[in-house]
Design a protein around this motif. Structure first.
Motif, PDB file in Angstrom:
ATOM      1  N   ALA A 126      -3.194   3.992 -11.866  1.00  0.00           N
ATOM      2  CA  ALA A 126      -3.471   4.206 -10.382  1.00  0.00           C
ATOM      3  C   ALA A 126      -4.862   4.842 -10.061  1.00  0.00           C
ATOM      4  O   ALA A 126      -5.124   6.028 -10.560  1.00  0.00           O
ATOM      5  CB  ALA A 126      -2.442   4.666  -9.558  1.00  0.00           C
ATOM      6  N   SER A 168       0.856  -1.037   0.041  1.00  0.00           N
ATOM      7  CA  SER A 168       0.077   0.230   0.062  1.00  0.00           C
ATOM      8  C   SER A 168       0.886   1.146  -0.154  1.00  0.00           C
ATOM      9  O   SER A 168       1.771   1.410   0.968  1.00  0.00           O
ATOM     10  CB  SER A 168      -0.923  -0.210   1.122  1.00  0.00           C
ATOM     11  OG  SER A 168      -1.773   1.141   1.261  1.00  0.00           O
ATOM     12  N   PRO A 203      -6.423   5.656  -6.766  1.00  0.00           N
ATOM     13  CA  PRO A 203      -5.822   6.003  -5.385  1.00  0.00           C
ATOM     14  C   PRO A 203      -7.583   5.995  -4.496  1.00  0.00           C
ATOM     15  O   PRO A 203      -8.576   6.313  -5.230  1.00  0.00           O
ATOM     16  CB  PRO A 203      -5.168   7.212  -5.014  1.00  0.00           C
ATOM     17  CG  PRO A 203      -4.901   7.689  -6.279  1.00  0.00           C
ATOM     18  CD  PRO A 203      -5.303   7.006  -7.454  1.00  0.00           C
ATOM     19  N   ASP A 204      -7.227   5.752  -3.233  1.00  0.00           N
ATOM     20  CA  ASP A 204      -8.746   5.615  -2.761  1.00  0.00           C
ATOM     21  C   ASP A 204      -8.862   7.116  -1.885  1.00  0.00           C
ATOM     22  O   ASP A 204      -8.047   7.879  -2.098  1.00  0.00           O
ATOM     23  CB  ASP A 204      -8.683   4.431  -1.506  1.00  0.00           C
ATOM     24  CG  ASP A 204      -7.361   4.911  -0.458  1.00  0.00           C
ATOM     25  OD1 ASP A 204      -6.691   5.918  -0.294  1.00  0.00           O
ATOM     26  OD2 ASP A 204      -7.284   3.644   0.207  1.00  0.00           O
ATOM     27  N   VAL A 251      -2.874   3.594  -3.064  1.00  0.00           N
ATOM     28  CA  VAL A 251      -2.995   2.632  -4.058  1.00  0.00           C
ATOM     29  C   VAL A 251      -2.559   1.440  -3.116  1.00  0.00           C
ATOM     30  O   VAL A 251      -1.402   1.325  -2.663  1.00  0.00           O
ATOM     31  CB  VAL A 251      -2.173   2.921  -5.221  1.00  0.00           C
ATOM     32  CG1 VAL A 251      -2.346   1.601  -5.927  1.00  0.00           C
ATOM     33  CG2 VAL A 251      -2.973   3.931  -5.969  1.00  0.00           C
ATOM     34  N   GLN A 289      -5.955  -4.196  -7.327  1.00  0.00           N
ATOM     35  CA  GLN A 289      -5.675  -2.956  -6.990  1.00  0.00           C
ATOM     36  C   GLN A 289      -6.986  -2.430  -6.146  1.00  0.00           C
ATOM     37  O   GLN A 289      -8.027  -2.454  -6.720  1.00  0.00           O
ATOM     38  CB  GLN A 289      -5.644  -1.901  -8.137  1.00  0.00           C
ATOM     39  CG  GLN A 289      -5.398  -0.560  -7.740  1.00  0.00           C
ATOM     40  CD  GLN A 289      -5.538   0.563  -8.876  1.00  0.00           C
ATOM     41  OE1 GLN A 289      -4.991   1.665  -8.697  1.00  0.00           O
ATOM     42  NE2 GLN A 289      -6.311   0.231  -9.939  1.00  0.00           N
ATOM     43  N   ASN A 290      -6.850  -2.152  -4.965  1.00  0.00           N
ATOM     44  CA  ASN A 290      -7.909  -1.363  -4.076  1.00  0.00           C
ATOM     45  C   ASN A 290      -8.666  -2.507  -3.869  1.00  0.00           C
ATOM     46  O   ASN A 290     -10.116  -1.903  -4.013  1.00  0.00           O
ATOM     47  CB  ASN A 290      -8.149  -0.267  -4.393  1.00  0.00           C
ATOM     48  CG  ASN A 290      -7.164   0.900  -4.110  1.00  0.00           C
ATOM     49  OD1 ASN A 290      -6.127   0.846  -3.477  1.00  0.00           O
ATOM     50  ND2 ASN A 290      -7.246   1.939  -4.606  1.00  0.00           N
TER      51      ASN A 290
END
Length: 1022
Positions: free
Chosen positions: A130, A67, A132-133, A138, A155-156
């Motif tokens: 990517a 992460s 991202p949250d 990520v 991914q996530n």
């Protein structure tokens, strides 16, 4: 570098009928039986492995979760940085997460996949943008199961690739070498988790150790590429470049390569890394055992010892390809180590010569020196062999250490080598360690900084401490001085992380790898928070990229638990006894500090040690007054005739036309008027360094530190020939460093003022000359007259106002020459655009001299009939790896205007005013110092900034009374050279429109005590 031939007396025949020296103590314990034991144990290696990743890598299947907060590329980043894993072949089965966006992308993109060993073909691969949250993270999860042939990438939490029943996955078996991280600058890794195929957590860590992984990547890359590099080497030319050279290379190539390949395999479990070590072993074994002399022989023995010890169960049992006897690597390693140690070829340059003493032979039946060398109190006239004159300096410690590394590796099962190993240990116990104990009692070293930092002394002691099976109460090679070795560097660090150019010095700064080892060994062995803080704050930020791999060794060999601390708590000056260094600063803000280092070693010797006693250098934002010349190479004409000589330093020379200077090979040298061995051996024994013995010098005779000043005094009389210099008090130098205490914390405060006062007592009416080596052309308030040979006479209209300013970089210093009262001042040097010619000495060989305007390094050379000519001895321009910041090329020569009367003491007084570079071309506008009239012979009083009266002792013994006069009334007094720990009264009395000042021994409420160094700070009463 080839060590010069030494002391021909050592070659005297002595073998016939001689008895061995009395046997001394053996090693304190047997050699351990477990492997590895050289430098580190299996436990040490395991602790380093655990700091990278706890537990074993799940080769049969599991998952890796990373992460992170992705970052776009920055100028210093690799465009396709591998955030996790190993991407490039070769290197075994690999997995990776790497950047895939270009240099101009506005968002991050990643490429994740798996690849087979030694192949660039990838499988289980996916590229994705990517996403991202909400917290900007990520999270990538890479999972696999060999038995089922499954693999997936998410991914996530969203699976973006999966495969099952894949033959490639079933054959894929990644190792620990995949557990690598190389994020971009600012790319924060927040979580790393490793699970096995059953889902059990093997390793979980919030964040990573960036330094550690920044070191692993080049280590594994080196091991991965080593077989290819070696394959490109000539199979017959064993003296090629870099790692191809196994014939004449030294320890930094041979031993370091063996160490790093062994470490890579032990950390990675990657069989490719073992293959790399095997390929390197094959090449090392091709070298003839005697090739390269002791320098290379000891390095090969050490390298083979490491490979034997660290890979004992891995490479060791394998059969050496092409070996007629089908011996294993372990067997061949042992045979080669023993053959190299026993070889007496080449004559005078082998391990027998370096260990047993010149002229000694090797006893094959005892595997030891034929005659045991003398370790202590060696008398050359007795004809017994010894290397005791090389304990202080030379290659012998390196040679014996490399040999010991090989013998310690094999001695538990090949006990026949124990006699030679015991001899090596005695050299450490009675020689090498005692030499350091004497010279480095406070951490200093007589050669200064460069070769002091390059000695690997901590590692060489650790070699014995780790390899011997001692109990908890036994200390192997006690070395209380070892944790202090970092302190000369802390005190000597200049504005740009470099150090004064003392002794033979090559380009290096605080990022030099061995300096990191010194700091960390000090932190670990001395439990020293300041040493660790210096490492973290000053060394790490400037470490070269090539110095990343050593960090792994430092972590393993010198683990520290102490919390780091800054240097701010240290005093601003320190004396390093015996080595004779006194370093004075006005701040611990390294970039802003003014720093003066003074040197007056307590002995004289050669090798990397210069003829520079009672000299100093000054740095403020750049070198200003310096140790001049360039270390082009050992033994060059520049080295012999200028660089190592007093003429290249800020000291005193006394020219005597009858004095003859010769090298250790009897070659006629220049007559610089400086210090010399004068019949003493070039390489003294430790006994010869003791007080009253042949090589002993008085050295630093006083040191005192206060908030607003630091003071030191040195006596270098015995460094000069007794034919021209009085030997007890011939050259006494006093240095007073005046600082504003507030500048310790505020760089805007006033810079220091430094006073350098000399009294010189020559013989036969010889004139002394004070030298100042300038970084750039000095500017003065004098009229000039060019005298030829790059020499310009400076005539000052007012002898009470002689100012010369030297500017360099952001700093400058103005020299106010107060003594001699009637002085001849000559500026030496020419700029490239100035008219003038100097006769050039040949760089090498006997080529005819030519004339040019290169007048940087002028020295007088005898041309016959008691005549001398000025020759310029330039450095060899083909040697480009030199420290140029201190090269100099300008000097001031200050001497009495007339010939001194026989027995007359000559006095010199220079006041150095440090300031920021004003960007002007002439001398600084105004003076800060004024001589006051002395009222008794002992007193030399100077008024500084119309405020402080400084008093020096003109005599040779401590004073009981000072007296001087002034037209105006002042109160503050700082006096030096008084009787120690005595009560004095300081008075001021008006007389004839002026004032008379006295410092006299007395009692009562007004009396003040001088210090233990004869310094008195007082206020004049009356």
């Amino acid at each position: 570098m080839v060590l010069k031939s030494i002391c021909r007396a050592m070659a005297a025949a002595f073998l016939g009928g001689l008895l061995a020296a009395p046997a001394l103590a053996q090693m304190p314990a047997p050699v351990k039986t477990e492997h590895p034991r050289l430098l580190a144990s299996q436990l040490d290696i395991q602790q380093l492995r655990d700091s990278i990743m706890q537990g074993e890598f799940p080769s049969d299947g599991g998952s890796i979760t990373v992460s992170f907060v992705p970052q776009l590329i920055k100028p210093a980043d690799d465009i396709y940085a591998v955030l996790f894993g190993a991407y490039e072949p070769p290197g075994g089965d690999r997995m990776f997460i790497r950047h895939a966006e270009g240099a101009t992308a506005s968002s991050t993109r990643f490429h994740v996949g798996m690849a087979r060993a030694n192949s660039s073909r990838e499988f289980a691969i996916v590229s994705f943008d990517a996403v991202p949250d909400k917290e900007g993270n990520v999270t990538v999860v890479l999972s696999w199961n060999r038995a089922e042939g499954k693999a997936s990438i998410a991914q996530n939490g969203k699976v973006i690739f999966s495969t099952s029943d894949s033959a490639e996955v079933k054959a894929w078996e990644p190792k620990r070498n995949n557990f690598l991280f190389g994020p971009r600058i600012g790319e924060q890794i927040k979580l790393v988790e490793v699970r096995d195929v059953q889902g059990h957590v093997l390793h979980r860590q919030n964040g990573i150790d960036y330094d550690l992984h920044g070191s692993l990547t080049p280590l594994y890359t080196m091991a991965n590429k080593m077989p290819g590099w070696l394959a490109a080497c000539s199979p017959t030319d064993l003296e090629g470049a870099g790692i191809c050279n196994v014939a004449t290379a030294g320890r930094n190539v041979l031993i370091d390569t063996a160490k790093n390949l062994s470490l890579a395999y032990k950390l990675s479990d990657n069989p490719n890394h073992l293959t790399a070590a095997k390929a390197y072993a094959d090449r090392v074994l091709k070298a003839p055992v005697s090739k390269g002399g002791e320098w290379s022989m000891s390095s090969r023995v050490g390298a083979l010892g490491v490979l034997y010890d660290w890979l004992y169960r891995d490479l060791g049992p394998q059969t050496v390809a092409g070996d007629a006897a089908r011996r294993s690597y372990n067997e061949v390693f042992v045979d080669t180590i023993k053959a190299t140690v026993a070889s007496t070829v080449p004559e005078k340059d082998n391990l027998v010569d370096s260990t047993c003493g010149h002229g000694n032979t090797f006893s094959a039946s005892r595997f030891d020196c034929e005659v045991e060398p003398v370790y202590e109190n060696w008398n050359p006239a007795a004809g017994k062999p010894s290397i005791s004159s090389l304990y202080l300096t030379g290659h012998n410690m390196s040679a014996v250490s490399g040999m010991s590394m090989g013998l310690l590796a094999i001695a538990d099962t090949h006990t026949e080598v124990l006699p030679m190993l015991n001899t090596a240990y005695k050299h450490f116990q009675y020689g090498f360690v005692r030499a350091r104990e004497l010279v480095s009692v406070d951490g200093g070293h007589h050669v200064g900084y460069g070769y002091n930092a390059s000695s690997e002394v901590a590692e060489r002691l650790l070699l014995w401490r780790k390899a011997l099976a001692v109990d908890a109460n036994t200390e192997v090679l006690k070395a209380d001085w070892l944790p202090k070795l970092i302190y000369p560097f802390i005190y000597g660090q200049r504005h740009d992380s470099t150090f004064p150019a003392r002794g033979d010095v090559f380009p290096f700064n605080a990022g030099f790898g061995n300096l990191a080892a010194l700091a960390l060994s000090s932190a670990a062995l001395g439990n020293d928070p300041i040493a660790l803080g210096y490492y973290q704050n000053q060394i790490k930020p400037v470490r070269q990229r090539s110095e990343r791999i050593p960090l792994l060794w430092e972590r393993m060999l010198y683990p520290t638990t102490v919390a780091p601390a800054g240097v701010d708590s240290l005093e601003l000056a320190r004396h390093f006894r015996t080595a004779g260094f006194v370093t004075m600063r006005d701040s611990w803000d390294f970039a802003q500090a003014a720093m003066l280092d003074f040197k007056s070693t307590s002995f004289i010797s050669e090798n990397h040690h210069h003829m520079d006693q009672n000299s100093f250098s000054l740095n403020y934002k750049a070198p200003l007054l310096l140790d001049a010349g360039q270390y082009d190479e050992y033994n060059t004409p520049h080295w012999w005739n200028y660089y190592t000589r007093t003429i290249a330093h800020n000291s005193i020379v006394v020219f005597d036309k009858t004095e003859v200077f010769k090298s250790d090979t009897n070659q006629l040298l220049t007559n610089d008027g400086g210090q010399w061995l004068s019949g003493r051996s070039h390489y003294p024994t430790l006994e010869q360094l003791k007080e009253g013995q042949s090589h002993w010098l008085q050295g630093v005779t006083a040191f005192e530190h206060g908030d607003n000043y630091s003071y030191t005094a040195g006596n270098a009389s015995r460094a000069y020939s007794a034919n021209k210099m009085e030997q007890d008090n011939g050259f006494l130098r006093h240095v007073l460093f005046l600082r504003d205490p507030a500048r310790r914390y505020d760089a805007s405060k006033a810079k220091p003022i430094i006073l350098v006062f000399d009294s010189v007592r020559t013989k036969n009416g010889l004139a002394a000359t004070s030298l100042l080596q300038a970084a750039n052309k000095p500017a003065s308030n004098a009229s000039e007259a060019y005298e030829g040979n790059g020499r310009t006479a400076l005539t000052f209209a007012n002898s009470a106002d002689r100012r010369t300013t030297i500017r360099n970089g952001g700093g400058m210093v103005t020299v106010e020459t107060l003594l001699p009262e009637q002085a001849r001042v000559v500026r030496v040097g020419l700029n490239a655009n100035e008219t003038g010619q100097c006769r050039q000495a040949p760089v090498s060989g006997e080529a005819a001299p030519v004339f040019s305007n290169d007048c940087r390094y002028l020295v007088q050379y005898p041309v016959g009939n008691d005549q001398f000519a000025w020759y310029n001895y330039p450095n060899d321009p083909s040697k480009v790896n030199v420290q140029k910041a201190d090269a100099g090329g300008w000097r001031l020569e200050i001497s009495p205007a007339g010939t001194p009367a026989a027995g007359q003491t000559q006095y010199f007084l220079n006041v150095l005013n440090v300031a920021d570079n004003d960007g002007q071309g002439g001398p600084a506008a105004s003076a800060v110092a004024q001589r006051l009239n002395r009222a008794n012979e002992a007193s030399e009083a100077v008024l500084i900034q119309n405020r402080l009266m400084v008093v020096f002792n003109r005599g040779a013994t401590p004073a009981g009374t000072y007296s001087w006069t002034s037209a105006n009334g002042y109160s503050e007094i700082l006096a030096t050279g008084l009787k120690k720990n005595a009560a004095f009264v300081c008075t001021r009395q008006g007389k004839d429109g002026g004032y008379v000042y006295k410092i006299e021994e007395g009692t009562g409420s007004a009396a003040r005590s001088s210090s233990g160094e004869g310094v008195l700070s007082c206020t004049a009463q009356g």
